[in-house]
Design an enzyme around this catalytic site. Structure first.
Site, PDB file in Angstrom:
ATOM      1  N   SER A   1       0.855  -1.196   0.000  1.00 12.76           N
ATOM      2  CA  SER A   1       0.000   0.000   0.000  1.00 12.76           C
ATOM      3  C   SER A   1       0.883   1.235   0.000  1.00 12.76           C
ATOM      4  CB  SER A   1      -0.881   0.014   1.255  1.00 12.76           C
ATOM      5  OG  SER A   1      -1.514   1.266   1.432  1.00 12.76           O
TER       6      SER A   1
ATOM      7  N   TYR B   1      -1.346  -0.193  10.146  1.00 13.43           N
ATOM      8  CA  TYR B   1      -1.478  -0.719   8.789  1.00 13.43           C
ATOM      9  C   TYR B   1      -0.300  -0.284   7.931  1.00 13.43           C
ATOM     10  CZ  TYR B   1      -3.639  -1.525   4.194  1.00 13.43           C
ATOM     11  OH  TYR B   1      -3.915  -1.944   2.910  1.00 13.43           O
TER      12      TYR B   1
ATOM     13  N   LYS C   1       2.586  -2.576   6.033  1.00 14.65           N
ATOM     14  CA  LYS C   1       2.807  -2.556   4.592  1.00 14.65           C
ATOM     15  C   LYS C   1       4.246  -2.153   4.249  1.00 14.65           C
ATOM     16  CE  LYS C   1      -1.213  -3.985   3.343  1.00 14.65           C
ATOM     17  NZ  LYS C   1      -1.379  -5.312   2.686  1.00 14.65           N
TER      18      LYS C   1
END
Length: 258
Positions: free
Chosen positions: A149, A162, A166
């Site tokens: 991401s 998150y 990533k």
């Protein structure tokens, strides 16, 4: 190799892909693109009913599903064993399964939640890579595509756990690319906001405003990422490994510009 259908020859590459988190969203889009190319595909997901429905849409003659939680080692083993039993090979691994259960500042992040994010987003990807390597790719070669991401490429306020996971996946991509060469090419894709159920909180009720930040004038769609994954698993990308392809509609072009 081709299969004959009522509508004429159907492409058949003879290759097989395992796509984690493939029952919906980006994962399903990638699975759909690979099936259209002529691959056979095994998809995984937590919800057995959703997985069954996805397999039916893909075509039961070209797809199968294995239900389970991505971070569960027993599920990882079962998925690889079942795809090998059904198809006899696993040429491409797409690590798409991911989670983002928390939204807030890092100072208040529950460390137990952070561990869960890393288990699902990073450790599971490594587990699947180890198993596909041992089952097929070490001897026969293949590709791995990790779905990262843009959150892993810069600070990502309120989704820091998150983003950290990533960023780790991007580094995992480099580590595996180095160790698995020359047999296996390992790359990543780093999407910006893609219109899926997973990302709905990032644009729901404000899609026009969110899209205005993108030079391409819209948010992403699963097929945008699917096209990148299809390329990276193809022979056209035969001299590309260890790279992260940013699929962001030009969003990073606006970095630092108000």
């Amino acid at each position: 190799m081709t299969e004959q259908t009522a509508g004429g020859p159907r492409p058949d590459t003879g290759k097989v892909a395992l796509v984690t988190g493939g029952s919906r969203g980006i994962g399903y889009g990638i699975a759909e693109a690979l099936v259209a190319r002529g691959d056979r595909v095994c998809i995984t997901g937590r919800n057995e009913a959703a997985l069954k429905e996805a397999v039916e849409r893909l075509g039961a003659d070209r797809a199968m599903g294995v239900a389970g939680k991505a971070h569960d080692p027993d599920h990882q083993a079962a998925a690889v064993e079942r795809v090998m039993a059904a198809y006899g090979r696993v040429d491409h691994l797409v690590n798409n399964a991911g989670t983002n259960p928390v939204f807030g500042p890092m100072a208040e992040l529950d460390l137990a939640v952070a561990r869960k994010v890393f288990e699902t987003n990073v450790i599971s990807a490594l587990g699947f890579a180890q198993r596909t390597w041992a089952a097929w790719q070490q001897e026969h070669g293949g590709t791995i595509v990790n779905v990262a991401s843009i959150a892993g490429l810069s600070a990502s306020p309120f989704i820091g756990a998150y983003g950290m996971s990533k960023a780790a996946m991007i580094n995992l991509t480099q580590q595996l690319a180095h160790e698995f060469a020359p047999k296996v090419r390992v790359n990543a894709v780093a999407p910006a906001v893609v219109k899926t159920k997973f990302a709905v909180a990032l644009y729901e009720g404000r899609e026009e405003e969110a899209a205005a930040r993108y030079p391409m004038g819209r948010l992403g769609a699963p097929e945008d990422v699917a096209g990148a994954a299809r390329f990276l698993t193809s022979d056209d990308a035969g001299w590309i490994t260890g790279q992260t392809l940013t699929v962001d509609g030009g969003l990073f072009l606006n970095a630092g510009v108000e």
